[in-house]
Design an enzyme around this catalytic site. Structure first.
Site, PDB file in Angstrom:
ATOM      1  N   CYS A  37      26.048  -9.936 -26.168  1.00 21.66           N
ATOM      2  CA  CYS A  37      27.264  -9.365 -25.039  1.00 21.66           C
ATOM      3  C   CYS A  37      28.145  -9.855 -25.943  1.00 21.66           C
ATOM      4  CB  CYS A  37      26.396  -9.648 -23.976  1.00 21.66           C
ATOM      5  SG  CYS A  37      27.249  -9.687 -22.715  1.00 21.66           S
ATOM      6  N   CYS A  40      30.639 -11.847 -23.706  1.00 21.67           N
ATOM      7  CA  CYS A  40      29.636 -14.110 -23.903  1.00 21.67           C
ATOM      8  C   CYS A  40      28.672 -14.058 -24.600  1.00 21.67           C
ATOM      9  CB  CYS A  40      28.715 -14.170 -22.229  1.00 21.67           C
ATOM     10  SG  CYS A  40      26.763 -13.390 -22.457  1.00 21.67           S
ATOM     11  N   CYS A 109      20.126   2.663 -23.253  1.00 26.68           N
ATOM     12  CA  CYS A 109      20.505   3.354 -23.760  1.00 26.68           C
ATOM     13  C   CYS A 109      22.120   2.424 -23.500  1.00 26.68           C
ATOM     14  CB  CYS A 109      21.350   4.536 -22.941  1.00 26.68           C
ATOM     15  SG  CYS A 109      21.825   5.386 -22.923  1.00 26.68           S
TER      16      CYS A 109
HETATM   17 ZN    ZN Z   1      27.276 -11.463 -21.400  1.00 23.43          ZN
END
Ligand code: ZN
Length: 125
Positions: A37, A40, A109
């Site tokens: 991510c 984070c 996606c």
């Molecule tokens: Zn995250």
């Protein structure tokens, strides 16, 4: 400590934006590693599950773990879709569809801007 997010990432992650197809840096990437991510750092997808969907966005058939992502029904744009968010920070990542390849039949996606590739270390070094 607060990390400053790029305007593109902010738009996708918190305003559920979608980057233009074929615009992202990971669309054709074949590099081995883990896609985390971008907000984070939560591990989301392995390069081993990435496939070329021809859609212009990086596509995966499976997240790294069950808890890596969360699923939400999305009825925007007159379609029923399943939105994917980061399981840790809740940032919008993309959508999942049922037309993926084996073994899962799923196509995650994802917007490139939401991902950060942590490249696998070269063996023997
Ligand atoms: Zn995250």
């Amino acid at each position: 400590m607060k990390k400053k997010l790029s305007p593109q990432l902010y738009k996708v992650a918190f305003e559920k934006g979608t980057e233009a197809p074929f615009s992202g840096e990971y669309v054709y990437s074949k590099d081995k590693g883990t896609y985390n991510c971008a907000v984070c750092g939560n591990p989301l997808f392995s390069s081993d599950t990435k496939f070329d969907s021809g859609t212009g966005w990086p596509s995966f058939f499976e997240p790294v773990s069950k808890d890596a992502v969360e699923y939400h029904e999305d009825n925007s744009l007159g379609m029923v879709r399943t939105e994917i968010t980061c399981g840790k920070c809740g940032s919008h990542l993309g959508h999942v569809f049922d037309d993926g390849p084996r073994p899962t039949g799923k196509r995650y996606c994802i917007n490139c801007v939401s991902l950060g590739l942590e490249k696998a270390k070269n063996k023997g070094r």
